[in-house]
Design a protein around this motif. Structure first.
Motif, PDB file in Angstrom:
ATOM      1  N   ALA A  75       0.834  -1.206   0.000  1.00 27.07           N
ATOM      2  CA  ALA A  75       0.000   0.000   0.000  1.00 27.07           C
ATOM      3  C   ALA A  75       0.865   1.251   0.000  1.00 27.07           C
ATOM      4  O   ALA A  75       0.540   2.243  -0.663  1.00 27.07           O
ATOM      5  CB  ALA A  75      -0.930  -0.007   1.217  1.00 27.07           C
ATOM      6  N   ALA A  76       1.979   1.223   0.717  1.00 30.13           N
ATOM      7  CA  ALA A  76       2.873   2.385   0.767  1.00 30.13           C
ATOM      8  C   ALA A  76       3.533   2.635  -0.591  1.00 30.13           C
ATOM      9  O   ALA A  76       3.815   3.787  -0.936  1.00 30.13           O
ATOM     10  CB  ALA A  76       3.936   2.177   1.831  1.00 30.13           C
ATOM     11  N   GLU A  77       3.751   1.578  -1.353  1.00 28.18           N
ATOM     12  CA  GLU A  77       4.368   1.731  -2.668  1.00 28.18           C
ATOM     13  C   GLU A  77       3.402   2.262  -3.725  1.00 28.18           C
ATOM     14  O   GLU A  77       3.831   2.783  -4.746  1.00 28.18           O
ATOM     15  CB  GLU A  77       4.952   0.392  -3.131  1.00 28.18           C
ATOM     16  N   LEU A  78       2.109   2.115  -3.482  1.00 24.05           N
ATOM     17  CA  LEU A  78       1.114   2.596  -4.438  1.00 24.05           C
ATOM     18  C   LEU A  78       0.818   4.066  -4.148  1.00 24.05           C
ATOM     19  O   LEU A  78      -0.142   4.408  -3.474  1.00 24.05           O
ATOM     20  CB  LEU A  78      -0.167   1.765  -4.332  1.00 24.05           C
ATOM     21  N   THR A  79       1.655   4.937  -4.677  1.00 23.42           N
ATOM     22  CA  THR A  79       1.527   6.360  -4.376  1.00 23.42           C
ATOM     23  C   THR A  79       0.706   7.125  -5.411  1.00 23.42           C
ATOM     24  O   THR A  79       0.199   8.200  -5.114  1.00 23.42           O
ATOM     25  CB  THR A  79       2.918   7.009  -4.267  1.00 23.42           C
ATOM     26  N   ALA A  80       0.598   6.594  -6.601  1.00 18.19           N
ATOM     27  CA  ALA A  80      -0.148   7.305  -7.652  1.00 18.19           C
ATOM     28  C   ALA A  80      -1.631   7.357  -7.285  1.00 18.19           C
ATOM     29  O   ALA A  80      -2.183   6.424  -6.709  1.00 18.19           O
ATOM     30  CB  ALA A  80       0.036   6.604  -8.996  1.00 18.19           C
ATOM     31  N   SER A  81      -2.257   8.476  -7.614  1.00 18.05           N
ATOM     32  CA  SER A  81      -3.677   8.630  -7.276  1.00 18.05           C
ATOM     33  C   SER A  81      -4.542   7.592  -7.993  1.00 18.05           C
ATOM     34  O   SER A  81      -5.631   7.261  -7.526  1.00 18.05           O
ATOM     35  CB  SER A  81      -4.149  10.039  -7.620  1.00 18.05           C
ATOM     36  N   ALA A  82      -4.068   7.073  -9.111  1.00 15.69           N
ATOM     37  CA  ALA A  82      -4.824   6.047  -9.827  1.00 15.69           C
ATOM     38  C   ALA A  82      -4.893   4.745  -9.026  1.00 15.69           C
ATOM     39  O   ALA A  82      -5.783   3.929  -9.258  1.00 15.69           O
ATOM     40  CB  ALA A  82      -4.178   5.783 -11.187  1.00 15.69           C
ATOM     41  N   HIS A  83      -3.987   4.568  -8.098  1.00  8.70           N
ATOM     42  CA  HIS A  83      -3.948   3.339  -7.302  1.00  8.70           C
ATOM     43  C   HIS A  83      -4.466   3.553  -5.882  1.00  8.70           C
ATOM     44  O   HIS A  83      -4.292   2.676  -5.031  1.00  8.70           O
ATOM     45  CB  HIS A  83      -2.520   2.800  -7.233  1.00  8.70           C
ATOM     46  N   ALA A  84      -5.109   4.667  -5.624  1.00  9.46           N
ATOM     47  CA  ALA A  84      -5.579   4.965  -4.272  1.00  9.46           C
ATOM     48  C   ALA A  84      -6.581   3.922  -3.779  1.00  9.46           C
ATOM     49  O   ALA A  84      -6.558   3.536  -2.607  1.00  9.46           O
ATOM     50  CB  ALA A  84      -6.194   6.352  -4.220  1.00  9.46           C
ATOM     51  N   ASP A  85      -7.451   3.438  -4.663  1.00  6.69           N
ATOM     52  CA  ASP A  85      -8.435   2.428  -4.261  1.00  6.69           C
ATOM     53  C   ASP A  85      -7.748   1.133  -3.841  1.00  6.69           C
ATOM     54  O   ASP A  85      -8.106   0.532  -2.832  1.00  6.69           O
ATOM     55  CB  ASP A  85      -9.413   2.137  -5.398  1.00  6.69           C
ATOM     56  N   ARG A  86      -6.775   0.719  -4.620  1.00  7.77           N
ATOM     57  CA  ARG A  86      -6.051  -0.522  -4.309  1.00  7.77           C
ATOM     58  C   ARG A  86      -5.276  -0.381  -3.002  1.00  7.77           C
ATOM     59  O   ARG A  86      -5.262  -1.294  -2.176  1.00  7.77           O
ATOM     60  CB  ARG A  86      -5.099  -0.873  -5.461  1.00  7.77           C
ATOM     61  N   ALA A  87      -4.641   0.763  -2.801  1.00  6.23           N
ATOM     62  CA  ALA A  87      -3.893   0.995  -1.563  1.00  6.23           C
ATOM     63  C   ALA A  87      -4.846   0.973  -0.359  1.00  6.23           C
ATOM     64  O   ALA A  87      -4.518   0.400   0.687  1.00  6.23           O
ATOM     65  CB  ALA A  87      -3.146   2.313  -1.632  1.00  6.23           C
ATOM     66  N   GLY A  88      -6.004   1.574  -0.517  1.00  9.63           N
ATOM     67  CA  GLY A  88      -6.997   1.568   0.559  1.00  9.63           C
ATOM     68  C   GLY A  88      -7.481   0.162   0.877  1.00  9.63           C
ATOM     69  O   GLY A  88      -7.674  -0.192   2.048  1.00  9.63           O
ATOM     70  N   ARG A  89      -7.660  -0.634  -0.168  1.00 10.24           N
ATOM     71  CA  ARG A  89      -8.101  -2.024   0.039  1.00 10.24           C
ATOM     72  C   ARG A  89      -7.020  -2.818   0.787  1.00 10.24           C
ATOM     73  O   ARG A  89      -7.328  -3.603   1.685  1.00 10.24           O
ATOM     74  CB  ARG A  89      -8.424  -2.677  -1.294  1.00 10.24           C
ATOM     75  N   LEU A  90      -5.757  -2.616   0.421  1.00 12.41           N
ATOM     76  CA  LEU A  90      -4.669  -3.315   1.104  1.00 12.41           C
ATOM     77  C   LEU A  90      -4.594  -2.918   2.575  1.00 12.41           C
ATOM     78  O   LEU A  90      -4.384  -3.764   3.444  1.00 12.41           O
ATOM     79  CB  LEU A  90      -3.336  -3.046   0.408  1.00 12.41           C
ATOM     80  N   ARG A  91      -4.772  -1.619   2.851  1.00 15.47           N
ATOM     81  CA  ARG A  91      -4.768  -1.168   4.256  1.00 15.47           C
ATOM     82  C   ARG A  91      -5.951  -1.762   5.020  1.00 15.47           C
ATOM     83  O   ARG A  91      -5.828  -2.125   6.190  1.00 15.47           O
ATOM     84  CB  ARG A  91      -4.797   0.347   4.312  1.00 15.47           C
ATOM     85  N   ALA A  92      -7.099  -1.867   4.355  1.00 13.43           N
ATOM     86  CA  ALA A  92      -8.280  -2.452   5.002  1.00 13.43           C
ATOM     87  C   ALA A  92      -8.056  -3.943   5.283  1.00 13.43           C
ATOM     88  O   ALA A  92      -8.457  -4.442   6.340  1.00 13.43           O
ATOM     89  CB  ALA A  92      -9.504  -2.250   4.119  1.00 13.43           C
ATOM     90  N   GLU A  93      -7.418  -4.646   4.356  1.00 14.21           N
ATOM     91  CA  GLU A  93      -7.109  -6.060   4.577  1.00 14.21           C
ATOM     92  C   GLU A  93      -6.158  -6.218   5.763  1.00 14.21           C
ATOM     93  O   GLU A  93      -6.326  -7.125   6.581  1.00 14.21           O
ATOM     94  CB  GLU A  93      -6.494  -6.682   3.322  1.00 14.21           C
ATOM     95  N   ALA A  94      -5.165  -5.340   5.847  1.00 14.55           N
ATOM     96  CA  ALA A  94      -4.230  -5.386   6.978  1.00 14.55           C
ATOM     97  C   ALA A  94      -4.975  -5.138   8.293  1.00 14.55           C
ATOM     98  O   ALA A  94      -4.706  -5.790   9.300  1.00 14.55           O
ATOM     99  CB  ALA A  94      -3.114  -4.360   6.789  1.00 14.55           C
ATOM    100  N   ALA A  95      -5.938  -4.224   8.270  1.00 17.61           N
ATOM    101  CA  ALA A  95      -6.714  -3.934   9.479  1.00 17.61           C
ATOM    102  C   ALA A  95      -7.555  -5.142   9.897  1.00 17.61           C
ATOM    103  O   ALA A  95      -7.695  -5.422  11.092  1.00 17.61           O
ATOM    104  CB  ALA A  95      -7.606  -2.712   9.240  1.00 17.61           C
ATOM    105  N   VAL A  96      -8.104  -5.857   8.927  1.00 18.96           N
ATOM    106  CA  VAL A  96      -8.880  -7.059   9.231  1.00 18.96           C
ATOM    107  C   VAL A  96      -7.989  -8.088   9.935  1.00 18.96           C
ATOM    108  O   VAL A  96      -8.362  -8.659  10.961  1.00 18.96           O
ATOM    109  CB  VAL A  96      -9.491  -7.671   7.944  1.00 18.96           C
TER     110      VAL A  96
END
Length: 107
Positions: A75-96
């Protein structure tokens, strides 16, 4: 899970696969030798089955923590705004996954 929480399902499936892979016995240590010919090969149901390794609670927690770290790093490597959804999903998976470690009955 009845609400079809796709993020939780994705995180749990990947983590269960990682745990399953960790329980696998390395090919060379299975104690099964390759037969020189087809006639000498083991025959029958379960002839080549080997008991899987049992993971300790500590090893299981380490694998789950590694899965969490992997998601947060990706998620930290996905810095482009086009990948914001994917980064958010990865952070949510980590939270789960963190919820399972930190929740009631956690190790």
């Amino acid at each position: 899970m009845r609400a079809r929480d796709k993020v939780a399902v994705s995180a749990l499936r990947a983590t269960l696969a990682a745990l399953d892979n960790a329980e696998a016995v390395p090919v060379g240590s299975a104690g099964i030798r390759g037969a020189a010919s087809l006639e000498e090969s083991p025959v029958g149901a379960g002839a080549t089955e080997v008991a899987r390794r049992e993971l300790s609670e500590h090893a299981t927690v380490d694998i789950v923590r590694a899965e969490i770290a992997e998601r947060l790093e990706a998620a930290a490597e996905l810095t482009a705004s086009a990948h914001a959804d994917r980064a958010g999903r990865l952070r949510a998976e980590a939270a789960v996954l963190l919820g399972f470690l930190d929740g009631p009955g956690a190790a």
